[in-house]
Design an enzyme around this catalytic site. Structure first.
Site, PDB file in Angstrom:
ATOM      1  N   SER A 208      -1.123  -5.524   0.007  1.00 30.45           N
ATOM      2  CA  SER A 208      -2.094  -4.528   0.131  1.00 30.45           C
ATOM      3  C   SER A 208      -3.272  -4.847   1.282  1.00 30.45           C
ATOM      4  O   SER A 208      -3.853  -5.903   1.076  1.00 30.45           O
ATOM      5  CB  SER A 208      -2.884  -4.237  -1.174  1.00 30.45           C
TER       6      SER A 208
ATOM      7  N   ASP B  33      -6.590   5.134   2.721  1.00 31.26           N
ATOM      8  CA  ASP B  33      -6.867   3.868   2.079  1.00 31.26           C
ATOM      9  C   ASP B  33      -7.199   2.864   2.962  1.00 31.26           C
ATOM     10  O   ASP B  33      -6.495   1.633   3.199  1.00 31.26           O
ATOM     11  CB  ASP B  33      -5.547   3.478   1.272  1.00 31.26           C
TER      12      ASP B  33
ATOM     13  N   HIS C  25      -9.020   0.207  -1.461  1.00 32.01           N
ATOM     14  CA  HIS C  25      -9.003  -0.225  -3.080  1.00 32.01           C
ATOM     15  C   HIS C  25      -9.113  -1.904  -2.754  1.00 32.01           C
ATOM     16  O   HIS C  25      -9.381  -2.469  -3.807  1.00 32.01           O
ATOM     17  CB  HIS C  25      -7.698   0.193  -3.483  1.00 32.01           C
TER      18      HIS C  25
END
Lengths: 716, 716
Positions: A650, A210, A74
């Site tokens: 992240s 991810d 992402h």
């Protein structure tokens, strides 16, 4: 009494530590299992920290000597979208560059920031602030920060930022190399990289692949340069080694990255306000907004499409806010937790003579300032919201832009400086894509009704009441539909060319305009500006008090031998703990690893639970036995740990006791949403993708074996 | 690949074994940890089996030499309700008899059955059946069973029943002492005994205090007698000892009791029919029924109240049926599981020469009979359902009663014999409490529409089509409202006195009645009786075939050294396994113990999550530390095991490796609902209340210390 049955770690480790604090934590780090010298974790110029980089909003790391970068799927999604066309759908198919020449330039504003230096500039920022009143203090800190940044930055090569720690007790100037030629190397398909989508967002069990790979390119001189086919891969001083040791439940892990923002040191009254007022108010408002969008787009597919991303955004924030409330509800008196900490601090201060009394006085003063802010919170929120979006928000932006353009660039409000112009023009162009007048009018009616019903008569905005044709005591707005019909019929701001032309209009021109929305903006602006000045003055006064509170907090903890980590502020931090599940309720335990088997079980063939056939086949064939975890009898996919992370983390590398890469942090569990305020060691968990799953997919599904080789890893 | 991370038992143990089979299982029992001689578990006359008793529908056990009986709270609930009045609300307050004199007579039909003998009567039932056709075979088995029972029973002291094992391969005559003076000794309040109510029914995690105590009384001669104040406590030969050893995850446990019914040896086509047709059809029908009740009772509180228990009943069955479907969906091809077993059996039979071929022929014949049944399933289901309840069902019952009363008692259908008269009269009296004509009419319309739309033209009931004014090809019923308006307007069966008077009316009187509902019953009866005859004939033919199938199954398994347990049939069985959680999905594990802490977390103060203040206080005060489990740091409340149980096992003693009482079985998890057909060792779990929770409540909350003393247990 709520002790998990199979808890391998005694307790989770709260704390997003500054690298410089790591030596203070030697004992804890060793107790948890660190097998490195803690001092190595404060060295920004050595491995592993100099391999940890920022993408601006996400964290990433170098994983090869040729500038190969790994982060979350992402976090590299912009590069994937930018390179996708209907004919070459990289989102659905994924992308693997087989050679350097196949690597694709990322979107133009993609950046890789490599931290080079963290300098303490506290003295230069805070010197001589004591005599200044709130507004002057606020402005001085702003201008000194800007000056430091200007002095430090080298356009096109070095970016500098001033970071405020402990509410203004400490300031750092952080210098980063800004790499501008960023290329997409590898991203799995959405079916792997976004598996579970919004349904699984903030949830465990999780099965998301991810990860994504970029490469940093620089000029032949080794210095940052804009994209050029002649550029060469950047050669970082260090890169992370991917672990080949099997990670197990209970193992030491740490995460290094750039967490965005937390509120761990807020006063009890601030926590109480969040729980009792702000989150419930916003949850109710967002729910009603969704209902209005639903109602007004029913049967109008084009309008529904225009508001799809708005709806997704509201749902995301709703989950965040509701998650905060649910998290607080699971705690036994969250305000009491903060109050107990406060009471302990004050008891200690009360015994510290004159110095202690001064601190107590500062705390009382801080409380008064916060209370003064709370007194006008309904107006702050609902007047701000009323003009905060859609047609009226666009009108306010256009008028404000004209006001700011009249000033020298350095004095303009952030958002209206020369460097902001492209972004502002872009948003004015794109406005149409998310705007339908009947939906926008319904949402504005909702906001105005909130304003009228919530803001007490003493705080009402006279200009707005006049425009609405009501008095300060009216709780409802008679004739609102007629007023808004006239507003929407009388404005041309729905037209893109009109908006872009107005971006070039001067203040007088806008003030003379007959456009109904601009007239509203002009009528409201004095109140908007006055409120902004008051806010900045209060922020300035608070910025003189909050550091004193934090200084007391740090001294108090130091007296007990406990270091204090600062609230997250997007600067580089380290958090450590263990691979650890949790018990969401009695009789249930979330186990810390998920598996390929769980992917099969979740797969429905419908978005977001589609799995590529090649992956299903590889699972069915039992391929990649070398990535299997003996205790699971399967390949681990995602894992839980009790490290302390938040948004901005992240893509952060998850490292084992030896500093080797074992995973990538990409989310927190639902129970972690309230951890921004209070870290609940029993329930707050971070979610990581296991490098064994990444390697298994690269080896058995996506055939990115050459990247495994580049990272020094074996493959089939 | 789905292996639970912390699985202590290799695999759950399927099997509801006959006590006589236990010596065959010695190796398995020892491997699981049994510390008794397995032979002791086949001795009906010794401990522990002779302490295990039946309440008729529930299991119970003696726990003191003075006839003290423990079972589930929901199994002694009739006695609690019977003794409750608005002034003395034992449901809400619970009840503890402080002395024998305080013990309260249970409801008049409460019974305790003590098994005395299990005799094999296969020869006497099956001798010379081979030449008979289906109907004759069915009738002969019925009449021989009745004769055996009559020969064995002693009114007022001994009850006998014939049990059919393996579909008619084996018959047992079981003789039980019938104790008729049953008294309520102790029941916790509903807030403990029904904690979680319907919400938690079939669910884990669970926190229900599902125990209650009765006492068996007999005449001074030691023989069963009706209630008398002169009766004395029964002195059982054995009673169970409550364990004082801490039960842990992975420990051996066994459950002895009276499981009602399972379908483990059904043919693949029968499983397929359940999955593809019966459960989905009934789930859809019940959902629509609930919607109709909702619609027709909206705004009519009295009607809603009348249907409250109907709605609760439908919801319970819906959960059961939907749970079956969900359980099947979680299996990887349930029909395939049965088919694989079938294929293995047939492959083996095919190599067994003439005898094998005969068995294969019998299986083919059985399949043909089952297929013949399936061919008429829509009519069976929907014609049966159409007249199966409410006003029309009452009319059919009244007419059928008149028909049966004309025969000698022994020849009457079960349900219409002399011994059934009080129950029938009772249900005719109570009918009003659950009947509202407008709701009943809507439900009947729903059932008739199902009949018309589902039953193919070739199977339609001519008499019903004629009554409805449609042809066999009509899929909808024009003018149904008018037809039903006339039916409901033209019947007086809504009146209790009318119904009771009609119970005494003879066949001719009913056939001459002008009541519209009775006229409908009279018109339908020939078809009802004909269908019944056909069903019994088919059941008779199947009863000649199913034993051959089971014989082959047993022989096949025996050739591999595996004993075969019979399907549950309400006779005494033993099942064994370990205390063991399960993983409902990847990344989640249900841990096998719940705790007091979990009760506090679930308590909302609203039914069914109310906890008595005395209990909350005792938890907060940390009382009863001696009942705590070290690994939990808390008192265990309920626990999971992988033993194989079903309805009828409620109240069964859960015994440890030494045969001591460690819990009471009271439920299964949601995933166990489909275990009636297929035992899934990974997901099927039984739920028990831990005797430590029972003792903690008796000691610290309910003050039943004298009962702990009677059971030989220490207390504070």
């Amino acid at each position: 009494m709520a002790v998990a049955l199979v808890s391998t770690a005694a307790c989770a480790d709260e704390g997003m530590w500054q690298p410089s604090q790591m030596p203070l934590l030697s004992d804890q780090l060793k107790a948890r299992g660190l097998e490195m010298d803690p001092a190595a974790l404060s060295n920004l110029a050595g491995k592993p920290l100099d391999a940890v980089i920022s993408l601006g909003g996400c964290t990433a790391s170098f994983v090869s000597p040729k500038g190969l970068v790994v982060s979350n799927h992402h976090c590299v999604y912009g590069a994937v979208q930018y390179n996708s066309t209907p004919d070459r759908d990289l989102l659905t198919k994924g992308f693997v560059a087989k050679t350097l020449a196949d690597e694709l330039p990322a979107e133009p504003n993609a950046r890789i920031y490599v931290t080079q230096e963290i300098g303490d500039v506290t003295a230069r920022i805070t010197e001589g602030l004591d005599g200044l009143d709130g507004k002057a203090r606020y402005d001085t800190v702003e201008s000194r920060s800007k000056a430091l940044v200007a002095e430090c930055e080298e356009p096109g090569g070095l970016r500098c930022n001033v970071y405020n720690f402990h509410g203004g007790l400490q300031f750092s100037l952080i210098r980063q190399m800004e790499i501008r030629d960023v290329r997409l190397v590898y991203a799995p398909s959405d079916a792997i990289g976004k598996f579970g989508g919004d349904v699984d967002n903030f949830e465990w069990p999780r099965h998301t692949g991810d990860w994504g790979f970029l490469r940093a390119y620089v000029g032949k001189d080794g210095k940052p340069a804009p994209y050029s086919p002649d550029n060469v891969p950047y050669q970082p001083a260090s890169w992370l080694t991917v672990s080949q040791q099997p990670l197990q439940e209970g193992d030491y892990v740490m995460v290094t990255g750039y967490p965005g923002s937390t509120d761990r040191y807020r006063l009890p009254a601030e926590v109480e306000q969040a729980i009792d007022w702000r989150y419930p108010a916003m949850v109710a408002y967002y729910r009603e907004s969704l209902a209005e969008i639903d109602r007004t787009t029913a049967g109008d597919k084009a309008a529904a499409l225009k508001y799809a991303s708005t709806v997704a955004g509201i749902n995301n924030v709703l989950k965040l806010y509701q998650g905060n409330l649910d998290g607080f509800a699971q705690m036994d008196n969250p305000v009491g937790i903060k109050q107990a900490r406060e009471d302990a601090l004050e008891t200690w201060l009360a015994k510290r003579g004159k110095q202690g009394r001064a601190k107590l006085e500062a705390i009382r003063e801080l409380e008064r300032e916060l209370a003064a802010g709370r007194a006008v919170r309904e107006r702050e929120l609902w007047f701000g919201t009323a003009l905060g979006g859609g047609l009226s928000g666009t009108a306010v932006s256009l008028y404000r832009n004209a006001i700011e353009q009249a000033k020298p660039d350095a004095e303009r409000k952030s958002g209206y400086q020369d460097r902001d112009a492209p972004r502002l023009a872009g948003s004015m162009t794109a406005f149409d894509k998310r705007y339908d007048p009947k939906v926008d009018q319904a949402l504005m009616a909702l906001r105005l009704q909130r304003y009228a019903s919530k803001v007490p008569p003493s705080d009402r905005v006279e200009a707005l009441d006049r425009w609405l044709g009501i008095t300060a005591t009216d709780k409802t707005i008679a004739g609102l539909d007629t007023t808004l019909d006239a507003l929407y019929a009388g404005s041309k701001l729905g037209d893109a060319e009109t908006r872009l032309a107005l971006l070039k209009a001067d203040k007088a021109a806008i003030e003379a305009s007959g456009d109904a929305a601009l007239k509203l903006a002009v009528a409201m602006m004095p109140t908007v500006l006055k409120a902004e000045q008051e806010n900045e003055a209060r922020a300035g006064r608070i910025s003189a008090l909050r550091p004193q509170y934090m200084e007391a907090m740090i001294d108090f903890n130091q007296s007990q031998g406990k270091p204090v980590y600062p609230d997250a502020n997007s600067s580089l931090r380290i958090t450590f703990g263990t691979v650890n599940g949790y018990s969401p309720r009695d009789g249930v335990r979330m186990t810390p690893f998920t598996t390929l088997d769980g992917i099969v079980a979740k797969t429905t063939g419908k978005d977001p639970f589609i799995t590529p056939q090649a992956e299903l086949d590889a699972i069915a064939a039992g391929k990649g036995a070398q990535y299997r975890m003996a205790s699971l009898g399967d390949v681990p996919v995602n894992f839980l740990s009790d490290v302390d992370t938040t948004g901005g983390n992240s893509g952060s590398p998850t490292l084992n006791a030896k500093g080797e890469l074992v995973g990538l942090l990409f989310d927190g569990n639902y129970e972690s949403l309230s951890a921004g305020w209070i870290f609940n060691p029993e329930l707050t968990r971070s979610i990581h993708v296991d490098t064994r799953y990444m390697r298994w997919v690269m080896d058995e599904v996506d055939h990115a074996e050459h990247l495994l080789t580049e990272m020094g890893l074996p493959n089939d």
